[in-house]
Enzyme design. Structure first.
Site, PDB file in Angstrom:
ATOM      1  CG  HIS A 146      -0.920  14.750   0.982  1.00 41.24           C
ATOM      2  ND1 HIS A 146      -1.708  14.661  -0.141  1.00 41.24           N
ATOM      3  CD2 HIS A 146      -1.344  13.761   1.809  1.00 41.24           C
ATOM      4  CE1 HIS A 146      -2.577  13.675   0.001  1.00 41.24           C
ATOM      5  NE2 HIS A 146      -2.370  13.105   1.176  1.00 41.24           N
ATOM      6  CG  ASN A 198      -5.227   7.496  -4.422  1.00 38.87           C
ATOM      7  OD1 ASN A 198      -4.136   6.967  -4.590  1.00 38.87           O
ATOM      8  ND2 ASN A 198      -5.525   8.171  -3.324  1.00 38.87           N
ATOM      9  CG  ASN A 256      -8.977   9.888   5.628  1.00 35.33           C
ATOM     10  OD1 ASN A 256      -8.953  10.579   6.635  1.00 35.33           O
ATOM     11  ND2 ASN A 256      -9.621  10.236   4.527  1.00 35.33           N
ATOM     12  CG  HIS A 299      -1.244   6.583  -1.731  1.00 34.73           C
ATOM     13  ND1 HIS A 299      -2.410   6.422  -2.456  1.00 34.73           N
ATOM     14  CD2 HIS A 299      -1.515   6.076  -0.500  1.00 34.73           C
ATOM     15  CE1 HIS A 299      -3.346   5.869  -1.690  1.00 34.73           C
ATOM     16  NE2 HIS A 299      -2.819   5.642  -0.499  1.00 34.73           N
ATOM     17  CG  ASP A 341      -2.304   4.770   3.603  1.00 36.84           C
ATOM     18  OD1 ASP A 341      -2.225   5.106   2.398  1.00 36.84           O
ATOM     19  OD2 ASP A 341      -3.290   5.046   4.306  1.00 36.84           O
ATOM     20  CG  HIS A 375      -2.023   0.937   1.231  1.00 34.12           C
ATOM     21  ND1 HIS A 375      -3.282   0.617   1.683  1.00 34.12           N
ATOM     22  CD2 HIS A 375      -2.093   2.231   0.829  1.00 34.12           C
ATOM     23  CE1 HIS A 375      -4.070   1.673   1.566  1.00 34.12           C
ATOM     24  NE2 HIS A 375      -3.372   2.671   1.044  1.00 34.12           N
ATOM     25  NE  ARG A 419      -0.043  11.355  -3.099  1.00 37.93           N
ATOM     26  CZ  ARG A 419      -1.063  10.811  -2.450  1.00 37.93           C
ATOM     27  NH1 ARG A 419      -1.949  10.046  -3.092  1.00 37.93           N
ATOM     28  NH2 ARG A 419      -1.222  11.012  -1.172  1.00 37.93           N
TER      29      ARG A 419
HETATM   30  O1  DOR Z   1      -4.605   9.100   4.604  1.00 37.40           O
HETATM   31  C1  DOR Z   1      -4.824   8.656   3.502  1.00 37.40           C
HETATM   32  N1  DOR Z   1      -4.231   9.168   2.401  1.00 37.40           N
HETATM   33  N2  DOR Z   1      -5.686   7.661   3.370  1.00 37.40           N
HETATM   34  C2  DOR Z   1      -6.101   7.231   2.167  1.00 37.40           C
HETATM   35  O2  DOR Z   1      -6.903   6.338   2.118  1.00 37.40           O
HETATM   36  C3  DOR Z   1      -5.621   7.859   0.937  1.00 37.40           C
HETATM   37  C4  DOR Z   1      -4.329   8.515   1.153  1.00 37.40           C
HETATM   38  C5  DOR Z   1      -3.915   9.450   0.052  1.00 37.40           C
HETATM   39  O3  DOR Z   1      -4.037   9.091  -1.116  1.00 37.40           O
HETATM   40  O4  DOR Z   1      -3.425  10.533   0.367  1.00 37.40           O
HETATM   41 ZN    ZN Z   2      -6.965   4.019   2.351  1.00 36.35          ZN
END
Ligand code: DOR
Ligand code: ZN
Length: 431
Positions: free
Chosen positions: A308, A91, A277, A59, A304, A57, A61
């Site tokens: 950002h 995503n 989240n 991200h 996760d 998991h 980007r």
């Molecule tokens: O905190 C989170 N950030 N939870 C998620 O499910 C998505 C993720 C994100 O893409 O920033």
């Molecule tokens: Zn999530």
């Protein structure tokens, strides 16, 4: 000459130190007297050798928010964190809901060459939860998608989820659910409890997660399918997993390093670096998650990792985007929360950070035993090291680490992908 000898390492942190010869991407020999070999030498200094970590998991980007992370910068963060494979969430922008995108992610990861970047495909078109994406074509592409997830969003419609599970079952792929009943989390930014009430933050109840975990366990049971729960965060989810596994339901789950270390007392400062989240929960949830990971009720650790931009984090709590960096700090936090309290030994770390993720997703070249003939995807760890997290020094482009200025135990000192050194002493080794 691509051979490497790692000298003086303790396999799984056990027994006397040995030397390990890597050749042709495999472990060729293990012993104390390998003779004179024409090979690059890596001094293991008596440190711990484990199979390379796998993150189900992450991200990254790319495409779309390359100002916060790219496949290249994220791969560097992963290699420095001891990872040899990561699964890049869907995503992105555009969403990875077609083979064009998922194939691109895989190919770009191979070009960078620091870690295998496996694309995660979206379950539904545009992550909208309305119409199933073309999972079959994504699974059949060069990216060979093995995990489908709408992460960031929940596949909330039970009928869509049921169809997704049935379809995934026939394709032999995994659905990873971001368990969040959206009607219970409208406007929510923090765990629903005394802290959020006092701080005036809108609460996210445990039931938003647990109701979906329970529902999906039942849907998986009826479909005879597997389901994987992303970032389990509550004691109630642990109880539901226990129950579902006892019924013989094919359910697996991951927990993040941050949910194993931090609780909602961190919100007192209103620093949005702590917004995530699912939200940071209470100390009792943290304790239950640690115990569940030790006992195998929760199967594995997944970061996760969610980069950002400053403008999306350095703002009012409720306006900030949720998510935190995780790849470069994961091992140290697992040592702090699980190894130091005696909940896991090094074999246990290998299990939850490498072997179990590989098994869950059916990767046969990762998470393998440290034995002759096995793929040389490896991580070397200095268990005695201590280091202080400095966001500016991390390889990620974004800087949103909640662990800033914390002093943490244990450090990855080398990572090997198919026998090739990818990271050494905090630096990337060019391919
Ligand atoms: O905190 C989170 N950030 N939870 C998620 O499910 C998505 C993720 C994100 O893409 O920033
Ligand atoms: Zn999530």
């Amino acid at each position: 000459m691509n051979n490497v000898v790692i000298k003086n390492v303790r396999l799984y942190g056990e027994g006397d130190p040995v030397d390990v010869l890597l050749a042709d991407g495999e472990i060729r020999e293990i012993g104390t007297d390998l003779g004179v070999i024409d090979a690059q030498t890596v001094d293991g200094a008596g440190q711990v050798l484990l199979p390379g970590f796998i993150d189900l998991h992450t991200h990254l980007r790319e495409p779309g928010r390359e100002d916060t992370e790219t496949i290249e910068s994220g791969s560097a963060a992963a290699a420095l964190g001891g990872y040899t494979a990561v699964f890049a969430m869907a995503n992105t922008s555009p969403v990875a809901d077609t083979a064009v995108i998922t194939d691109y992610v895989w190919k770009r990861g191979q070009e960078v060459g620091l870690v295998d970047v496996h694309p995660v495909g979206a379950v539904t078109v545009g992550l909208e939860g309305k119409q199933l994406a073309e999972m079959g074509t994504m699974a059949a592409g060069v990216g060979a998608v093995r995990i489908f997830s709408d992460d960031g969003h929940c596949v909330y419609d039970p009928l869509i989820m049921r169809r997704a599970l049935e379809y995934a079952n026939s394709l032999g792929v995994l659905i990873a659910q971001h368990a969040e009943e959206p009607r219970l989390t409208k406007g929510a930014v923090a765990h629903e409890g005394p802290t959020a009430s006092r701080l005036g933050l809108a609460g996210w109840p445990r039931a938003a997660e647990e109701s979906i975990v329970a529902r999906d366990a039942l849907l998986a049971r009826d479909a005879g399918a597997r389901v994987h729960i992303c970032h389990a965060s509550t004691a109630g989810t642990v109880e539901l997993l226990k129950w579902a596994k006892a019924q013989g339901i094919s359910i697996t789950a991951e927990v993040t390093p941050h949910h194993l270390l931090l609780d909602d007392s961190r919100l007192e400062t209103y620093d949005a670096v702590n917004r995530v989240n699912p939200p940071l929960r209470e100390a009792s949830d943290v304790a239950a998650l640690r115990q569940a990971l030790a006992e195998g009720v929760v199967d594995c650790v997944a970061t996760d990792h969610a980069p950002h931009a400053d403008q999306d984090k350095c703002c009012e709590f409720a306006a900030a985007r949720p998510g935190m960096l995780g790849l470069e700090t994961a091992l140290s936090i697992i040592v702090e929360t699980m190894v130091k309290p005696g909940l896991l030994d090094w074999r246990g770390v290998a299990r939850v950070m490498s072997e179990n993720p590989a098994r869950i997703v059916g990767l046969d070249d990762q998470g393998r035993p440290l034995a002759v003939g096995e793929p040389a995807n490896l991580v070397l760890i200095d268990p005695a090291a201590e280091w202080t997290v400095e966001a500016d020094d991390l390889a990620s482009i974004a800087r949103n680490t909640p662990f800033q200025a914390m002093t943490l135990p244990a450090k990855v000192t080398a990572t090997f992908l198919r026998g090739r050194l990818t990271a050494r002493d905090g630096k990337i080794v060019a391919g």
